[in-house]
Design a protein around this motif. Structure first.
Motif, PDB file in Angstrom:
ATOM      1  N   UNK A  59       0.788  -1.289  -0.055  1.00 25.16           N
ATOM      2  CA  UNK A  59       0.123   0.114   0.042  1.00 25.16           C
ATOM      3  C   UNK A  59       0.763   1.081  -0.006  1.00 25.16           C
ATOM      4  N   UNK A  60       0.264   2.498  -0.594  1.00 21.84           N
ATOM      5  CA  UNK A  60       1.148   3.412  -0.540  1.00 21.84           C
ATOM      6  C   UNK A  60       1.271   4.084   0.876  1.00 21.84           C
ATOM      7  N   UNK A  61       0.537   3.707   1.859  1.00 27.83           N
ATOM      8  CA  UNK A  61       0.813   3.918   3.275  1.00 27.83           C
ATOM      9  C   UNK A  61       2.245   3.602   3.893  1.00 27.83           C
ATOM     10  N   UNK A  62       2.651   2.354   3.147  1.00 25.31           N
ATOM     11  CA  UNK A  62       3.971   1.892   3.561  1.00 25.31           C
ATOM     12  C   UNK A  62       5.123   2.825   3.057  1.00 25.31           C
ATOM     13  N   UNK A  63       4.650   3.758   1.927  1.00 22.90           N
ATOM     14  CA  UNK A  63       5.846   4.611   1.644  1.00 22.90           C
ATOM     15  C   UNK A  63       5.701   6.037   2.182  1.00 22.90           C
ATOM     16  N   UNK A  64       4.692   5.983   3.180  1.00 27.15           N
ATOM     17  CA  UNK A  64       4.779   7.377   3.632  1.00 27.15           C
ATOM     18  C   UNK A  64       5.652   7.484   4.806  1.00 27.15           C
ATOM     19  N   UNK A  65       6.387   8.610   5.041  1.00 29.27           N
ATOM     20  CA  UNK A  65       7.409   8.626   6.121  1.00 29.27           C
ATOM     21  C   UNK A  65       6.395   9.372   7.135  1.00 29.27           C
ATOM     22  N   UNK A  66       6.784   8.893   8.481  1.00 30.44           N
ATOM     23  CA  UNK A  66       5.955   9.361   9.723  1.00 30.44           C
ATOM     24  C   UNK A  66       6.908  10.585  10.238  1.00 30.44           C
ATOM     25  N   UNK A  67       6.061  11.531  10.908  1.00 33.51           N
ATOM     26  CA  UNK A  67       6.938  12.532  11.553  1.00 33.51           C
ATOM     27  C   UNK A  67       7.831  12.085  12.384  1.00 33.51           C
ATOM     28  N   UNK A  68       7.238  10.914  13.151  1.00 36.89           N
ATOM     29  CA  UNK A  68       8.312  10.250  14.138  1.00 36.89           C
ATOM     30  C   UNK A  68       9.756  10.000  13.439  1.00 36.89           C
ATOM     31  N   UNK A  69       9.702   9.311  12.293  1.00 39.85           N
ATOM     32  CA  UNK A  69      10.772   9.103  11.437  1.00 39.85           C
ATOM     33  C   UNK A  69      11.449  10.373  11.240  1.00 39.85           C
ATOM     34  N   UNK A  70      10.793  11.219  10.668  1.00 39.50           N
ATOM     35  CA  UNK A  70      11.657  12.398  10.259  1.00 39.50           C
ATOM     36  C   UNK A  70      12.475  13.116  11.432  1.00 39.50           C
ATOM     37  N   UNK A  71      11.879  13.137  12.518  1.00 43.97           N
ATOM     38  CA  UNK A  71      12.235  13.644  13.915  1.00 43.97           C
ATOM     39  C   UNK A  71      13.526  12.848  14.248  1.00 43.97           C
ATOM     40  N   UNK A  72      13.479  11.462  14.120  1.00 42.72           N
ATOM     41  CA  UNK A  72      14.459  10.470  14.477  1.00 42.72           C
ATOM     42  C   UNK A  72      15.546  10.712  13.756  1.00 42.72           C
ATOM     43  N   UNK A  73      15.338  10.880  12.361  1.00 46.03           N
ATOM     44  CA  UNK A  73      16.327  11.210  11.463  1.00 46.03           C
ATOM     45  C   UNK A  73      17.189  12.440  11.737  1.00 46.03           C
ATOM     46  N   UNK A  74      16.523  13.346  12.493  1.00 47.00           N
ATOM     47  CA  UNK A  74      17.097  14.794  12.930  1.00 47.00           C
ATOM     48  C   UNK A  74      18.181  14.394  14.023  1.00 47.00           C
ATOM     49  N   UNK A  75      17.381  13.530  14.832  1.00 44.74           N
ATOM     50  CA  UNK A  75      18.339  13.377  16.245  1.00 44.74           C
ATOM     51  C   UNK A  75      19.489  12.372  15.925  1.00 44.74           C
ATOM     52  N   UNK A  76      19.294  11.876  14.948  1.00 45.21           N
ATOM     53  CA  UNK A  76      20.414  10.654  14.732  1.00 45.21           C
ATOM     54  C   UNK A  76      21.519  11.413  13.946  1.00 45.21           C
ATOM     55  N   UNK A  77      21.503  12.730  13.470  1.00 41.32           N
ATOM     56  CA  UNK A  77      22.485  13.379  12.891  1.00 41.32           C
ATOM     57  C   UNK A  77      23.605  13.556  13.959  1.00 41.32           C
ATOM     58  N   UNK A  78      24.931  13.905  13.276  1.00 38.83           N
ATOM     59  CA  UNK A  78      25.958  14.306  13.986  1.00 38.83           C
ATOM     60  C   UNK A  78      25.714  15.644  14.584  1.00 38.83           C
ATOM     61  N   UNK A  79      26.048  16.110  15.635  1.00 35.23           N
ATOM     62  CA  UNK A  79      25.721  17.396  16.158  1.00 35.23           C
ATOM     63  C   UNK A  79      26.052  18.546  15.093  1.00 35.23           C
TER      64      UNK A  79
END
Length: 440
Positions: A59-79
């Motif tokens: 389903x296309x829902x499987x290809x949607x990025x959640x807000x939690x994923x976007x935030x986690x990507x930000x938190x996981x970046x080097x400072x």
């Protein structure tokens, strides 16, 4: 080459030539993709995503990025990357807030007879931003597209970004390669929803809407030939920002800026692709020779040396002009995307320059600073379209409605004028509508 050369004009025109037309196969394929997505919605997007990106999803829902994923990507970046994203976003936001205040607010006035005239400025309801993926990732494009939309007051910003599967020679990965900087930029910029889809099918989904992807009012952001063709074809159903051509830089130099700085500035656009254009205009022949020497010295050190070399050979030019005034005249003919004035007197020459996407004043103002963090938008008109178009901005995410409130006294004056003109056009109902409001 030099402007005094007998064959300058022909050679100059040949270097500038670029056509936005795509080949017939691309156009036909894009037309088929758009029609299928309009007809079948999610199912077509899923099929094309599996075919072109190697991503299998139920389903296309499987290809949607959640807000939690976007935030986690930000938190996981080097400072350092987190800080750079936030600083760049803050500068871009500040610039576009000033732009909105200067040119994006409603206004009105009353004339002598009490009639109210004005303009109501309102944001678009929903926009789609296309972010390139695959060969390269552009978190800066997320900031430059999403932040002005957010500042304009757009309620929903839908991002699409292709994440092609990584092949191991046998099977593709399940979800594809997601660039954490792109996802983090979406979090910082306030993207509402994000989908890992790309190509013409993503443009079609945004333009027509599917069972999962909401229809938008406007689509912005660069892409390949298929994306550009799709944007051109859906224009009218939705708005688009522009059809972007190859990247361009034009440097006007008086010989005062270190030659290696200018050489690297020319590289900064040439490294995008073989069709990118880098041109130097300068009245100092010895300085042009020094820039050429620096190009020869620095090129082997560049990771994308092959692309740079093809770009400079095919579409680049170092042009000896009679004067800086002539250089400015030629610049206006080119109407470049990026225009650097590498001079100790940039404000002397800037008033002579009428056409450019962005103007960078002085030797310390490299074009690359504008690409990432100076503040103004880096989505700029290319291929001489700066003669009649502007950088992406807050105004691209707003629309304007005229406001008219005619007083009784004003109707007596305007009614007579309208009556005469309407009768002259043979539109009697128009005339009578105005005459009925006249005091007899």
């Amino acid at each position: 080459m030099a402007t005094t050369d007998a064959g300058f004009e022909a050679g100059f025109k040949a270097r500038l030539h670029w056509s936005a037309d795509t080949d017939a196969q691309v156009e036909q394929r894009v037309a088929e993709i758009l029609a299928e997505v309009e007809r079948r919605g999610d199912a077509a997007v899923l099929a094309y995503t599996a075919r072109f990106d190697g991503l299998q999803a139920a389903s296309l829902q499987e290809l949607e990025l959640t807000q939690a994923e976007l935030e986690a990507a930000f938190d996981g970046l080097p400072a350092a990357q987190r800080q750079a994203l936030q600083q760049a976003a803050a500068r871009v936001r500040t610039y576009h807030e000033a732009q909105k205040k200067a040119a994006g607010e409603s206004w009105s006035y009353r004339d002598a007879d009490g009639t109210l005239l004005g303009q109501k400025v309102t944001p678009l309801d929903r926009v789609g931003i296309y972010v390139p993926g695959g060969k390269a990732a552009y978190p800066s494009s997320v900031l430059m597209n999403a932040i002005p939309a957010h500042v304009a007051g757009v309620a929903e910003i839908i991002m699409v970004v292709p994440t092609p599967a990584r092949w191991d020679g046998v099977t593709p990965s399940a979800r594809g390669e997601k660039n954490p900087l792109v996802l983090a930029a979406a979090h910082v910029a306030g993207v509402t929803r994000a989908f890992t889809i790309g190509g013409a099918q993503a443009v079609a989904a945004l333009a027509y809407g599917t069972q999962t992807v909401p229809r938008v009012d406007k689509i912005t952001g660069p892409g390949n030939a298929y994306v550009a063709s799709a944007k051109r074809r859906v224009f009218g159903r939705v708005g688009i920002d522009m059809i972007a051509g190859p990247s361009e830089i034009l440097v006007l130099a008086d010989g005062s800026t270190p030659a290696d700085w200018v050489a690297m500035d020319l590289f900064s656009q040439a490294e995008h692709d073989e069709l990118a254009q880098s041109i130097l205009l300068c009245p100092d022949a010895a300085y042009i020779d020094r820039v050429q020497a620096e190009i020869d010295r620095l090129l082997p050190q560049m990771p994308r040396a092959g692309i740079i070399a093809k770009s400079l050979t095919g579409r680049g030019a170092l042009i000896h002009t009679r004067s800086m005034e002539e250089a400015c005249e030629i610049s206006n003919r080119i109407a470049p995307e990026h225009l650097e004035i590498a001079s100790t007197e940039p404000h002397r020459w800037e008033p002579l320059l009428r056409h450019a996407g962005a103007i960078f004043l002085g030797g310390y103002t490299s074009e690359s600073l504008g690409d990432y963090c100076a503040g103004p938008n880096h989505v700029l008109p290319t291929s001489s379209t700066a003669r009649f178009s502007s950088p992406l901005g807050v105004y691209d995410f707003q629309k304007r409605s005229s406001i008219i409130e005619v007083s009784e006294q004003g109707a007596q004056v305007l009614g007579e004028i309208a009556s005469v003109l309407a009768h002259g056009e043979g539109l009697q109902a128009h005339a009578r509508a105005a005459e009925m409001r006249l005091r007899r």
